[in-house]
Design an enzyme around this catalytic site. Structure first.
Site, short mmCIF file in Angstrom:
data_model
loop_
_atom_site.label_atom_id
_atom_site.label_comp_id
_atom_site.label_asym_id
_atom_site.label_seq_id
_atom_site.Cartn_x
_atom_site.Cartn_y
_atom_site.Cartn_z
N ARG A 108 0.83 -1.20 0.00
CA ARG A 108 0.00 0.00 0.00
C ARG A 108 0.87 1.26 0.00
O ARG A 108 1.83 1.36 0.75
CB ARG A 108 -0.90 0.00 1.24
CG ARG A 108 -1.87 1.16 1.26
CD ARG A 108 -3.00 0.94 2.23
NE ARG A 108 -2.59 1.14 3.61
CZ ARG A 108 -3.42 1.09 4.65
NH1 ARG A 108 -4.72 0.81 4.46
NH2 ARG A 108 -2.99 1.27 5.86
N HIS A 112 -5.76 4.46 -1.93
CA HIS A 112 -6.97 4.93 -2.64
C HIS A 112 -7.58 3.91 -3.58
O HIS A 112 -8.52 4.23 -4.30
CB HIS A 112 -6.66 6.22 -3.40
CG HIS A 112 -6.62 7.42 -2.51
ND1 HIS A 112 -5.76 7.52 -1.45
CD2 HIS A 112 -7.35 8.56 -2.50
CE1 HIS A 112 -5.95 8.67 -0.83
NE2 HIS A 112 -6.91 9.33 -1.45
N ASP A 113 -7.05 2.71 -3.61
CA ASP A 113 -7.59 1.71 -4.52
C ASP A 113 -9.11 1.57 -4.34
O ASP A 113 -9.59 1.41 -3.22
CB ASP A 113 -6.92 0.36 -4.27
CG ASP A 113 -7.20 -0.61 -5.40
OD1 ASP A 113 -6.39 -0.68 -6.32
OD2 ASP A 113 -8.27 -1.26 -5.37
N CYS A 176 -6.88 14.72 -6.91
CA CYS A 176 -7.16 14.48 -5.50
C CYS A 176 -5.82 14.44 -4.79
O CYS A 176 -4.95 13.64 -5.14
CB CYS A 176 -7.88 13.15 -5.38
SG CYS A 176 -7.84 12.45 -3.74
N GLY A 180 -1.60 8.35 -3.17
CA GLY A 180 -0.21 7.95 -2.99
C GLY A 180 0.47 7.92 -4.35
O GLY A 180 -0.03 7.30 -5.28
N GLY A 182 2.94 6.33 -5.25
CA GLY A 182 3.37 4.96 -5.56
C GLY A 182 2.36 4.22 -6.40
O GLY A 182 2.65 3.77 -7.51
N ILE A 241 7.21 -0.55 -6.28
CA ILE A 241 7.85 0.72 -6.62
C ILE A 241 8.34 1.35 -5.33
O ILE A 241 7.55 1.56 -4.40
CB ILE A 241 6.85 1.70 -7.28
CG1 ILE A 241 6.04 1.04 -8.41
CG2 ILE A 241 7.56 2.97 -7.72
CD1 ILE A 241 6.79 0.65 -9.62
N ASN A 474 -6.84 2.59 -13.07
CA ASN A 474 -6.77 3.22 -11.74
C ASN A 474 -8.15 3.35 -11.11
O ASN A 474 -8.26 3.69 -9.93
CB ASN A 474 -6.11 4.60 -11.83
CG ASN A 474 -4.65 4.57 -11.41
OD1 ASN A 474 -4.15 3.55 -10.93
ND2 ASN A 474 -3.96 5.67 -11.60
N TYR A 475 -9.20 3.10 -11.89
CA TYR A 475 -10.54 3.00 -11.31
C TYR A 475 -10.90 1.52 -11.25
O TYR A 475 -11.85 1.06 -11.88
CB TYR A 475 -11.57 3.77 -12.14
CG TYR A 475 -11.38 5.28 -12.12
CD1 TYR A 475 -10.69 5.90 -11.09
CD2 TYR A 475 -11.90 6.08 -13.14
CE1 TYR A 475 -10.52 7.27 -11.07
CE2 TYR A 475 -11.72 7.45 -13.12
CZ TYR A 475 -11.04 8.04 -12.08
OH TYR A 475 -10.88 9.41 -12.07
C1 LIG Z 1 -10.84 10.11 -4.00
C2 LIG Z 1 -10.06 9.59 -5.16
C3 LIG Z 1 -9.65 10.46 -6.15
C4 LIG Z 1 -8.91 10.02 -7.25
N1 LIG Z 1 -8.50 10.92 -8.19
C5 LIG Z 1 -7.74 10.51 -9.23
C6 LIG Z 1 -7.24 11.43 -10.19
O1 LIG Z 1 -7.46 12.63 -10.12
N2 LIG Z 1 -6.48 10.95 -11.21
C7 LIG Z 1 -6.21 9.61 -11.34
O2 LIG Z 1 -5.51 9.23 -12.28
N3 LIG Z 1 -6.67 8.72 -10.44
C8 LIG Z 1 -7.41 9.13 -9.39
N4 LIG Z 1 -7.84 8.21 -8.46
C9 LIG Z 1 -7.47 6.80 -8.64
C10 LIG Z 1 -6.07 6.55 -8.11
O3 LIG Z 1 -5.12 6.97 -9.08
C11 LIG Z 1 -5.85 5.06 -7.85
O4 LIG Z 1 -6.75 4.63 -6.87
C12 LIG Z 1 -4.41 4.78 -7.42
O5 LIG Z 1 -4.16 3.41 -7.54
C13 LIG Z 1 -4.15 5.24 -6.01
O6 LIG Z 1 -2.84 5.02 -5.60
P1 LIG Z 1 -2.56 4.82 -4.04
O7 LIG Z 1 -1.11 4.62 -3.87
O8 LIG Z 1 -3.22 5.93 -3.28
O9 LIG Z 1 -3.41 3.52 -3.75
P2 LIG Z 1 -3.12 2.09 -3.08
O10 LIG Z 1 -4.47 1.64 -2.65
O11 LIG Z 1 -2.05 2.17 -2.05
O12 LIG Z 1 -2.58 1.22 -4.28
C14 LIG Z 1 -3.31 0.99 -5.46
C15 LIG Z 1 -2.81 -0.28 -6.13
O13 LIG Z 1 -1.42 -0.17 -6.43
C16 LIG Z 1 -0.67 -1.10 -5.66
N5 LIG Z 1 0.47 -0.38 -5.12
C17 LIG Z 1 0.46 0.58 -4.16
N6 LIG Z 1 1.69 1.02 -3.94
C18 LIG Z 1 2.50 0.34 -4.77
C19 LIG Z 1 3.89 0.37 -4.99
N7 LIG Z 1 4.67 1.20 -4.30
N8 LIG Z 1 4.41 -0.47 -5.90
C20 LIG Z 1 3.61 -1.31 -6.59
N9 LIG Z 1 2.28 -1.38 -6.43
C21 LIG Z 1 1.73 -0.56 -5.51
C22 LIG Z 1 -1.61 -1.57 -4.58
O14 LIG Z 1 -1.26 -2.87 -4.11
C23 LIG Z 1 -2.93 -1.52 -5.27
O15 LIG Z 1 -3.09 -2.64 -6.10
C24 LIG Z 1 -8.60 8.64 -7.36
C25 LIG Z 1 -9.00 7.77 -6.36
C26 LIG Z 1 -9.73 8.22 -5.27
C27 LIG Z 1 -10.17 7.25 -4.21
#
Ligand SMILES: Cc1cc2nc3c(=O)[nH]c(=O)nc-3n(C[C@H](O)[C@H](O)[C@H](O)COP(=O)(O)OP(=O)(O)OC[C@H]3O[C@@H](n4cnc5c(N)ncnc54)[C@H](O)[C@@H]3O)c2cc1C
Ligand SMILES: *[C@@H]1O[C@H](CO)[C@@H](O)[C@H](O)[C@H]1NC(C)=O
Ligand SMILES: *[C@@H]1O[C@H](CO)[C@@H](O)[C@H](O)[C@H]1NC(C)=O
Ligand SMILES: *[C@@H]1O[C@H](CO)[C@@H](O)[C@H](O)[C@H]1NC(C)=O
Length: 534
Positions: A108, A112-113, A176, A180, A182, A241, A474-475
Site C-alpha cells: 500500500r 486509494h484503490d 485528488c 499515494g 506509488g 515501486i 486506476n478506477y
Molecule cells: C478520492 C479519489 C480520487 C482520485 N482521483 C484521481 C485522479 O485525479 N487521477 C487519477 O488518475 N486517479 C485518481 N484516483 C485513482 C487513483 O489513481 C488510484 O486509486 C491509485 O491506484 C491510487 O494510488 P494509491 O497509492 O493511493 O493507492 P493504493 O491503494 O495504495 O494502491 C493501489 C494499487 O497499487 C498497488 N500499489 C500501491 N503502492 C505500490 C507500490 N509502491 N508499488 C507497486 N504497487 C503498488 C496496490 O497494491 C494496489 O493494487 C482517485 C482515487 C480516489 C479514491
C-alpha cells in the site's frame, strides 16, 4: 543485488526449524521477523509491526489511508500483520521474506484503490500488508527539472515541494491531493494538465523497484520492457515501486480557475451536448471537466446539476477570449474567473475551501470524510445524444448520492501513441466518464446501490467505446472479472485486461512472464504470467 549465498543457507536452516502445521498470526509474524533479521543489516523496531492482538493500533494503521469504507467492514478479511518499513532495504527484505515463507503480500502507498486491493485480499488469505507510508521523501531538483519521490508520498506533498522551490514548475498528475504517488502512477495518473502534458506516466524518467527476485533495480538495471510495464500496467503486478523520478513541467506564474454550474432548468442538457463537441478540441492550456450531481432545485424539487470545473494555464483575459471563440454557450464571465498560482489551483480543483493554505497538503489528508462507494469508468468516442443524456438524468434522480465526472481528452493525450505506455486510451477519445455512487449506512444498502450502478452502466453501453468497452485501470472495477484463487488464466484475464490496456495487454503478459514467472506479485486483477503452474 542477488541473495547472498550466506543468506540462502541461513534461511534454509531456519525454514527447516519452522513448524508449518498450525500457522497462527503470531507464528507468521515470528517467522517473518526472524527472516528479516537475517536479511536486514539494520534491525527493524517492533513498532514497525501491527497485529490484531493490539486492536486499536492495528485498526488505526489499517484504516489510516484506506479510502473505501466497504473494505474496512468487519466482514472483510484482515491481514495477519501490517509492516511499515522505514527504509528501502527493509522493503526489499520484506519481499524476499514473503517469497521465501510463502506469505501473500499486499503493498500500500496511498490506500486509494477503489476495490481495496492494497489492504484486503478477497481471494487469498492469509495475507500481510507492507505499508509504505513512512517512505515519503521528496527531492526536487529545479536546475535539472526533475524530482525523486518515494512511493508513500502523496501527490499533494509532491506538488507542495515543487511549488516551494519554484512558482513556474509543476507536475501533471491527479486532482485528488491525498493519492499515494506509488500506486497512482502505476495506472496512468491523469489530472488537470493532461491536455497540455499528458499523464503522470508520460512524465516519468526513472524508477527504483524491488522485483520478484528481491533485487532493487533502477531503469538501466530493469531494462525498457519492465520500465514500460510499470508505467501504466496497474499496481502490484511487477514489483514494489520504491520511488519514481519525475520530470517537472513548466507552469505560468498566474493560472486561472473557474466553476460554472448549470442545472437542468438552466439548460444543462444542451450545454453539455455542446461541451462534448468542443472539450477535446479546446486550446490545450484549457481543461474543463464536468462534475454532475443532484441537488435540491430552486423550488424544492430535486434536480441535476452540471458543474464546469476548469484550469487555464494563463490569465483570465486570455481565457475569456478562448471561451468566447470556442465555448460561448457556457456564458463564462470575468467574475467567474479566479487568477491564482498553480499550487493554489491544485487546492481549488481538489475542492478545498478558499481559507485552506497549501501547507495543508503536507498533512496528506483527504478532503472529504470517507464513504462507502462503488465506481466504474467509460471512454466516449462520439458525443452522447441529448435524448440519451435525459436518460442519465432520470437514473440520477432515482439514486441517493450519484456522481459522474467527465474528463476531457485531446491535446497531448491524442499525440502520444497507444503503445508508448500500457495506458491505451489516447487518440479518438473525446472524454472519460467516471460513475460513482456513495452511501453512508454500511453493508445493508450496498446491494441496492450496486444494482443502480450496474443498471446505469448497462444503459450507457451503446454510447461509449465498444470492443473492447474500455476502462481506466486506476478506477479498479472487479466486476469486469477476476483471477481465480491460486490460478490465473490468460484468456480469463484478457477479458478485463483488454478493457484496461487494449493490445498492450499482450505485452504486459510477456513482461510478467519474464520478470515474475511464479506470479509472486498477484491480486484479483493482476497481470497473469503465461504457463503458470502452482
Ligand atoms: C478520492 C479519489 C480520487 C482520485 N482521483 C484521481 C485522479 O485525479 N487521477 C487519477 O488518475 N486517479 C485518481 N484516483 C485513482 C487513483 O489513481 C488510484 O486509486 C491509485 O491506484 C491510487 O494510488 P494509491 O497509492 O493511493 O493507492 P493504493 O491503494 O495504495 O494502491 C493501489 C494499487 O497499487 C498497488 N500499489 C500501491 N503502492 C505500490 C507500490 N509502491 N508499488 C507497486 N504497487 C503498488 C496496490 O497494491 C494496489 O493494487 C482517485 C482515487 C480516489 C479514491
Ligand atoms: C476503522 O474502521 C472501522 C470500519 O469503519 C471502524 O469500525 C473502526 O472503529 C475504525 N478504527 C479506528 C481506530 O478508527
Ligand atoms: C419546479 O421544478 C420542476 C422540476 O425541476 C420544474 O419542472 C418546474 O418548472 C419548477 N417550477 C418553478 C416554478 O420553478
Ligand atoms: C475555514 O472556514 C470555515 C468556515 O467557513 C471554518 O469552519 C474553518 O475552521 C476555516 N479553516 C481555517 C483553516 O481557517
Amino acid at each position: 543485488m542477488r541473495f547472498s549465498s550466506n543468506f540462502i543457507v541461513l534461511v534454509s536452516v531456519f525454514l527447516l526449524s519452522v513448524s508449518w502445521a498450525t500457522p497462527t498470526p503470531t507464528a507468521t509474524l515470528q517467522s517473518f521477523k526472524q527472516c528479516l533479521s537475517f536479511n536486514s543489516r539494520i534491525s527493524v523496531p517492533s513498532s514497525s509491526f501491527y497485529t490484531p492482538y493490539n486492536p486499536s493500533s492495528f485498526s488505526r494503521i489499517l484504516n489510516s489511508t484506506a479510502q473505501n469504507l466497504r473494505y474496512l467492514e468487519p466482514s472483510k478479511p484482515k491481514p495477519e500483520f501490517i509492516f511499515t518499513p522505514l527504509s528501502e532495504p527493509q522493503v526489499q527484505a520484506a519481499v524476499i521474506c514473503c517469497k521465501i515463507l510463502g506469505i501473500h503480500l499486499r503493498v500500500r502507498s496511498g490506500g486509494h484503490d477503489y476495490e481495496g486491493l492494497s489492504y484486503v485480499s478477497g481471494i487469498e488469505t492469509p495475507f500481510v500488508i507492507v505499508d509504505l507510508a513512512n517512505l515519503r521523501s521528496i527531492t526536487v531538483n529545479i536546475q535539472k527539472n526533475n524530482a525523486w519521490v518515494q512511493a508513500g508520498a502523496t501527490v499533494g506533498e509532491v506538488y507542495y515541494r515543487i511549488a516551494q522551490k519554484s512558482k513556474v514548475h509543476g507536475f501533471p498528475a491527479g486532482l485528488c491531493t491525498s493519492l499515494g504517488i506509488g500506486g497512482h502512477i502505476t495506472g496512468g495518473a491523469y489530472g488537470s494538465m493532461m491536455r497540455k502534458y499528458g499523464l503522470g506516466v508520460d512524465n516519468v524518467l526513472d524508477a527504483r523497484i524491488v522485483d520478484a527476485n528481491g533485487r532493487i533495480l533502477d531503469r538501466a538495471a530493469m531494462g525498457e520492457d519492465l520500465f514500460w510495464a510499470i508505467r501504466g500496467g496497474g499496481g502490484a503486478s511487477f514489483g514494489v515501486i520504491l520511488a519514481w523520478k519525475i520530470k517537472l513541467v513548466p507552469v505560468p506564474e498566474t493560472v486561472t480557475v473557474f466553476t460554472v454550474t448549470k442545472s437542468l432548468e438552466q439548460g444543462a442538457t444542451k450545454i453539455l451536448y455542446r461541451w462534448q463537441q468542443v472539450a477535446d478540441k479546446l486550446d490545450e492550456n484549457l481543461f474543463i471537466r464536468v462534475i454532475i450531481q443532484t441537488s435540491a432545485g430552486q423550488n424544492g424539487t430535486r434536480t441535476v446539476t452540471t458543474s464546469y470545473n476548469a484550469l487555464f494555464l494563463g490569465g483570465a483575459n486570455r481565457l475569456l477570449r478562448v471561451m468566447k471563440k470556442s465555448f460561448p454557450e457556457l456564458g463564462l464571465s470575468r467574475k467567474d474567473c479566479i487568477e491564482t498560482s498553480w499550487i493554489n489551483s491544485v487546492l481549488y480543483i481538489a475542492g478545498y475551501p478558499s481559507n485552506i493554505t497549501a501547507e495543508f497538503l503536507l498533512q496528506g489528508k483527504p478532503l472529504l470524510p470517507k464513504v462507502y462507494f462503488k465506481a466504474k469508468s467509460d471512454f466516449v468516442k462520439e458525443p452522447i445524444p441529448e435524448a440519451a443524456l435525459e436518460g442519465i438524468w432520470k437514473s440520477f434522480l432515482q439514486e441517493d448520492i450519484p456522481l459522474t465526472i467527465w474528463t476531457p481528452y485531446g491535446g497531448m493525450m491524442s499525440r502520444i501513441s497507444e503503445s508508448a505506455t500500457p495506458f491505451p486510451h489516447r487518440k479518438g477519445t473525446l472524454f472519460k466518464i467516471q460513475y460513482v455512487t456513495a452511501w453512508v449506512d454500511g453493508e445493508k444498502s450496498e446491494k441496492k446501490h450496486i444494482n443502480w450502478m450496474r443498471k446505469l452502466y448497462k444503459y450507457m453501453a451503446p454510447y461509449v467505446s465498444q470492443s473492447p468497452r474500455e476502462a481506466y485501470v486506476n478506477y479498479r472495477d472487479l466486476e469486469l472479472g477476476m483471477n481465480k484463487k491460486r490460478s490465473t488464466s490468460y484468456s480469463q484475464a484478457k477479458v478485463w485486461g483488454e478493457k484496461y490496456f487494449k493490445d498492450n495487454f499482450n505485452r504486459l503478459v510477456r513482461v510478467k512472464t519474464i520478470f515474475d514467472p511464479e506470479n509472486f506479485f498477484r491480486h484479483e486483477q493482476s497481470i497473469p504470467p503465461l504457463r503458470f503452474y502452482r
